[in-house]
Design a protein around this motif. Structure first.
Motif, PDB file in Angstrom:
ATOM      1  N   LEU A   1      33.435  46.697  35.293  1.00 58.20           N
ATOM      2  CA  LEU A   1      34.058  47.960  34.914  1.00 58.20           C
ATOM      3  C   LEU A   1      35.336  48.521  35.761  1.00 58.20           C
ATOM      4  O   LEU A   1      36.052  49.415  35.301  1.00 58.20           O
ATOM      5  CB  LEU A   1      32.831  48.812  35.464  1.00 58.20           C
ATOM      6  N   THR A   2      35.401  47.838  36.982  1.00 59.34           N
ATOM      7  CA  THR A   2      36.448  48.347  38.127  1.00 59.34           C
ATOM      8  C   THR A   2      37.678  47.981  37.292  1.00 59.34           C
ATOM      9  O   THR A   2      38.709  48.698  37.520  1.00 59.34           O
ATOM     10  CB  THR A   2      36.353  47.470  39.238  1.00 59.34           C
ATOM     11  N   LEU A   3      37.970  46.963  36.310  1.00 58.07           N
ATOM     12  CA  LEU A   3      39.090  46.425  35.843  1.00 58.07           C
ATOM     13  C   LEU A   3      39.415  47.609  34.681  1.00 58.07           C
ATOM     14  O   LEU A   3      40.486  48.114  34.561  1.00 58.07           O
ATOM     15  CB  LEU A   3      39.041  45.289  35.018  1.00 58.07           C
ATOM     16  N   ILE A   4      38.236  48.146  33.910  1.00 57.28           N
ATOM     17  CA  ILE A   4      38.644  49.475  33.042  1.00 57.28           C
ATOM     18  C   ILE A   4      39.041  50.619  33.696  1.00 57.28           C
ATOM     19  O   ILE A   4      39.921  51.203  33.456  1.00 57.28           O
ATOM     20  CB  ILE A   4      37.220  49.457  32.257  1.00 57.28           C
TER      21      ILE A   4
ATOM     22  N   TRP B   1      27.566  45.519  38.030  1.00 50.55           N
ATOM     23  CA  TRP B   1      26.389  45.611  38.910  1.00 50.55           C
ATOM     24  C   TRP B   1      25.914  44.226  39.413  1.00 50.55           C
ATOM     25  O   TRP B   1      25.703  44.068  40.547  1.00 50.55           O
ATOM     26  CB  TRP B   1      25.298  46.374  38.403  1.00 50.55           C
ATOM     27  N   VAL B   2      26.007  43.287  38.494  1.00 47.18           N
ATOM     28  CA  VAL B   2      25.510  41.841  39.004  1.00 47.18           C
ATOM     29  C   VAL B   2      26.473  41.266  40.072  1.00 47.18           C
ATOM     30  O   VAL B   2      26.211  40.999  41.008  1.00 47.18           O
ATOM     31  CB  VAL B   2      25.411  40.979  37.809  1.00 47.18           C
ATOM     32  N   ALA B   3      27.912  41.806  39.679  1.00 52.49           N
ATOM     33  CA  ALA B   3      28.855  41.159  40.520  1.00 52.49           C
ATOM     34  C   ALA B   3      28.846  41.785  41.928  1.00 52.49           C
ATOM     35  O   ALA B   3      29.202  40.931  42.705  1.00 52.49           O
ATOM     36  CB  ALA B   3      30.155  41.341  40.013  1.00 52.49           C
ATOM     37  N   SER B   4      28.397  42.949  41.957  1.00 54.08           N
ATOM     38  CA  SER B   4      28.342  43.533  43.424  1.00 54.08           C
ATOM     39  C   SER B   4      27.184  42.871  44.390  1.00 54.08           C
ATOM     40  O   SER B   4      27.352  43.198  45.700  1.00 54.08           O
ATOM     41  CB  SER B   4      27.705  45.134  43.085  1.00 54.08           C
TER      42      SER B   4
ATOM     43  N   TYR C   1      30.340  34.708  43.112  1.00 52.23           N
ATOM     44  CA  TYR C   1      30.481  35.111  41.762  1.00 52.23           C
ATOM     45  C   TYR C   1      31.153  33.941  40.824  1.00 52.23           C
ATOM     46  O   TYR C   1      30.812  33.705  39.767  1.00 52.23           O
ATOM     47  CB  TYR C   1      31.264  36.405  41.632  1.00 52.23           C
ATOM     48  N   ARG C   2      32.139  33.444  41.533  1.00 50.12           N
ATOM     49  CA  ARG C   2      32.837  32.220  40.668  1.00 50.12           C
ATOM     50  C   ARG C   2      32.245  31.000  40.535  1.00 50.12           C
ATOM     51  O   ARG C   2      32.201  30.111  39.533  1.00 50.12           O
ATOM     52  CB  ARG C   2      34.454  32.084  41.256  1.00 50.12           C
ATOM     53  N   SER C   3      31.381  30.654  41.643  1.00 49.27           N
ATOM     54  CA  SER C   3      30.658  29.346  41.412  1.00 49.27           C
ATOM     55  C   SER C   3      29.279  29.385  40.941  1.00 49.27           C
ATOM     56  O   SER C   3      28.821  28.400  40.584  1.00 49.27           O
ATOM     57  CB  SER C   3      30.503  28.938  42.930  1.00 49.27           C
ATOM     58  N   VAL C   4      28.548  30.756  41.069  1.00 50.68           N
ATOM     59  CA  VAL C   4      27.271  30.792  40.756  1.00 50.68           C
ATOM     60  C   VAL C   4      27.135  31.677  39.533  1.00 50.68           C
ATOM     61  O   VAL C   4      26.509  31.090  38.418  1.00 50.68           O
ATOM     62  CB  VAL C   4      26.241  31.590  41.890  1.00 50.68           C
ATOM     63  N   VAL C   5      27.696  32.967  39.389  1.00 52.17           N
ATOM     64  CA  VAL C   5      27.500  33.692  38.281  1.00 52.17           C
ATOM     65  C   VAL C   5      28.043  33.311  37.235  1.00 52.17           C
ATOM     66  O   VAL C   5      27.769  33.505  36.000  1.00 52.17           O
ATOM     67  CB  VAL C   5      27.959  35.190  38.637  1.00 52.17           C
TER      68      VAL C   5
END
Length: 470
Positions: free
Chosen positions: A178-181, A385-388, A395-399
């Motif tokens: 959402l931050t990108l939007i 929300w998940v990324a927060s 985030y890059r290695s797990v999510v």
């Protein structure tokens, strides 16, 4: 919104009305439900230590048929599970919309198998050398089959172009925080506003100069200025244009959308445009969501498979397209429908001596608003929300590998179903019925649309699109 069949377009408006009246929802809302259901299930498994990776299957890179056959055999169970998951979830929506479920499943089995073969061709080690990107393969194959051979009638229920693309766009929301939007959205809306207004008034002005009926001119104008097929249907209903006029506008939208799906990536590649800039140009200048996504994804795949050929992150092409087209241009359907409905009822009807049967209300905006955009924003908010809860490295290695990447794979399948369906439902022979005057008016808008889109994407707003995805 996106693309639909040229054949039989005369009945599309009536079909859309009938579908809106179904007691168990509309195609838009079911696409939202299917997309969000997949995301929620993916997150629930991720949160409990699992993943839907077993369903997110696609052919591995291969250089000989033996390796390809071995890969298919090793993952046969995954493909069957993925087909079953799609078939069950899609069938629930199809049944709720009152459509034939058994016929859908039979046709969908063919669509799924052909899509898998298209993925396989795209995974060939020499595919990038010959520009064999899956979206373009699917579209080209469908066009060849539908225009050279007769597509069997039993396959038609599974060629749900609008449904597939809407599900794909909701899933796409899970890959755009959402931050990108919030950051690039205002730029996309501003650029889309300039293009929408300029293109509409050029098409409308040329059409009126050619003595085309003002209602027909409005349908042509919005079809070119916003998002094609759905816009043409919505505006035809708002201004009470004749059904055949909407059909002609849809035909022109479809033909130019298909031209652009091949032309824009090729031009972007020849000009060496960065992925984000190219995606913004495609989002500004394409006439259908599905065709535009095919073009943007193809350019992103080109960047991914030919490292260093163009600047920018591969995903930036698709992200910029969605911001421009879905966030920026698609919201203009409701605005144009509302404004032109007022003009038609308060001015054109009176000029023609017709009685005004009903007042236009602000509810028209909601009626015409593409509801799948809501699903897209909800999906984006959920992933934000998940990324927060994670650092960027986590985030890059797990999510990403356990949660986001499988959703991306499902999104790619949905888009491929759509691109193949576009080709299989498009008949170029229908163009002969459009006439030269509507073609001339719409083409004038195409020229303006592409030129303004290039100037805004490559020069005016380039700083925003250049850093997208970084």
């Amino acid at each position: 919104m996106s693309h639909t069949s040229v054949a039989g377009n005369a009945g599309n408006g009536a079909a859309a009305v009938r579908e809106r009246r179904r007691p168990f929802g509309t195609e838009d809302w079911w696409a939202v439900a299917v997309g969000l259901f997949a995301i929620v299930v993916a997150y629930a498994l991720f949160a409990s230590g699992g993943s839907i990776k077993t369903l997110a299957v696609a052919p591995a890179r291969w250089s000989d048929f033996g390796a390809l056959a071995h890969d298919f055999a090793a993952h046969a169970g995954n493909y069957l599970a993925l087909f079953a998951a799609f078939a069950v979830v899609f069938s629930i929506a199809i049944a709720a919309l009152g459509l034939p479920v058994v016929r859908f499943i039979l046709g969908f089995a063919v669509v799924f198998v052909v899509s898998a073969l298209i993925f396989a061709l795209g995974a060939w080690s020499q595919a990038s050398r010959y520009n064999l990107e899956p979206p373009l393969i699917a579209l080209a194959l469908g066009l060849i089959v539908s225009n050279v051979f007769a597509v069997p009638a039993w396959l038609a229920p599974a060629l749900r172009v609008e449904f597939y693309i809407k599900v794909g766009i909701v899933l796409l929301g899970a890959t755009l925080p959402l931050t990108l939007i919030v950051w690039a959205g205002p730029v996309a809306i501003g650029q889309a506003t300039i293009v929408s207004l300029a293109t509409f008034f050029v098409i409308y002005g040329v059409a009126r100069a050619l003595k085309i009926d003002q209602r027909f001119a409005a349908v042509l104008g919005v079809g070119g200025a916003v998002c094609g097929v759905s816009a043409a249907i919505a505006i035809a209903g708002a201004v009470r244009a004749r059904r055949e006029q909407a059909s002609v506008a849809i035909t022109l939208v479809v033909v130019w959308a298909i031209v652009m799906v091949f032309a824009l990536p090729a031009l972007s590649r020849a000009l060496g445009l960065p992925t984000g800039v190219a995606g913004a140009w495609i989002g500004t200048s394409e006439f259908a969501d599905a065709a535009g996504i095919a073009a943007a994804q193809a350019y992103g795949d080109f960047a991914r498979h030919t490292a260093g050929a163009v600047a920018g992150a591969p995903d930036a092409s698709l992200q910029a397209f969605v911001l421009m087209k879905v966030v920026g241009r698609d919201i203009w359907i409701g605005i144009w429908a509302f404004v032109l409905a007022i003009v038609a009822t308060t001015r054109w009807d009176r000029e023609e001596g017709a009685e005004v049967e009903a007042k236009t209300s602000a509810k028209e905006i909601w009626t015409r608003f593409p509801k799948f955009v809501i699903g897209f924003v909800i999906a984006s908010a959920l992933v934000t929300w998940v990324a927060s809860h994670y650092t960027l490295a986590e985030y890059r290695s797990v999510v990403t590998p356990a949660f986001v990447a499988p959703i991306v794979a499902l999104r790619t399948w949905a888009f491929t179903f759509c691109f193949l369906s576009i080709g299989l439902t498009t008949r170029f022979g229908a163009l002969s019925s459009t006439g030269l005057k509507p073609l001339a008016a719409f083409t004038a808008g195409v020229v303006v649309n592409v030129a303004i889109g290039y100037a805004l994407s490559v020069h005016v707003f380039a700083p925003y699109w250049l850093t997208l995805g970084q």
